[in-house]
Design a protein around this motif. Sequence first.
Motif: not given
Length: 478
Positions: A91-106, A108-112
């Motif tokens: 299978e080949y797919s072209r991401n016209l818009k990349k998927p995303a995941f959400f980081i909770p605000a609490d 955020a410090p762990a992810f810089g």
Amino acid sequence: MKIFSLRKTKKSDSPGAQILLMILLILGLANVAMAQEPGIDFNHLTLDQAFKLSLEQSEFLQQIRAEVEGNKGSLMASKSGQLPHLDLAGEYSRNLKKPAFFIPADMAPAFGGVSGPVPMGSDNDVTAAVTVSYNLWTAGRLSASIGVASEILSATQFEEKAIADGVLFSTEVAYFDVLLAEENLKTATKSLAAAEEAKRIAQSGFEQGTLSNFDHLRAQVEVANRQAPLISARNNLAQALLVLERRCGLPPATIVALADSLGGVDAPEDQDSLVGIMLQGSSEIQALNHSVAAAQQGVRFRKAGKNPMLLLSGSYALQSQWNSGLVPDEDDMATSSNIALGLAFPIFDGKRTTGLVSRASADLRQAEIELARVTREKELSVRQAWLGLANSLAAIEGRTEAVILAEEAYRLAVVRVTNGLATPLERLDAEVALTSARVQKSTVQYACNIAEARLALAIGNASAPFLGTNTSQEMENE
């Protein structure tokens, strides 16, 4: 071979008429070429040639042969379970818009200090996998499935022979119908000729004053009465030829004359010997034997559904993601592989397997009953056909002697009438008796041939000498 006759017509100078005549002539010659079969003379068509044509053209045989090919495909599909299965997926797919995941605000410090949606992956995404699977143990499912397909194929192949026997029988009946119609036409022609000769003698006697006007009129009426049977005999012959041509797959008016004749039927063997031959060689019984065997394998297949299965499988996968370029770099690719041994054990299926086993067992019982029924019916058919042939053979000798006696009686009647020693009525009676004797002899000869053909059909496997070398039975042994 068709015979064409051209009528004399008034010569036309019109080019259109000449072109039309040429087109009709070309179409007629093309029809002749299409109607003819290589190596077959339709002026002297033999019974064996009619058999070969009917076996080549029969729609019933073409249908059953297509069924044989289909069952060969089913057998091949069943045997595929004995070999490993190899599958390739990609299978080949072209991401016209990349998927995303959400980081909770609490968190955020762990992810810089980053929060909110974070894009995943790259613009291009490719996955590919090769999978191999093999049935290590199916608890009899696979062998039973192959057995069902194999037995059904064998049953269909014997059904093909049984249908060929029926095709030969119908062709043989049509062939002898033509021969009987020809004999009846000859008899009607001779009867008319005798009546015309009697009319000539009566006309001469009436003019000489030695015969009454009543006898003169009676002779004229007899000639008129012989016209209708002659016309009927001609039409019956034409109709019988149409049926024979249909059985042989030929267009109308193709067959001109037949080479064989009525008669020449020998006494059959004893009944018990013929019944033994039928039980061993009947294609219909052999087909039912294989149907019973297929039903037995079906029961075995359904019972195997209660047992576990063991499957071996392995796979190799490739995946890659990248943003630019036609192909990814080596650093953007990853591979994985695995091997698995799977065991499936049915615990409870709502009694589905039990119900399928009951259904398969009932089918087996039905097949066994049908085999027993057909075997008894075939034995009865052989014995009845044997007795019918014996009756016809017993009658043929008496009918032959009756014709000889009637011919002599008619000859003497003609001599007596010519010499004034008998009345025309005596000659008429002798002529009617001769015509009746000839018709009865032809009918008995026809009955002998039909009885012999019916006996051959009851015994079965009569078509074996006429089937080609590439028969279904040989395909089964390949």
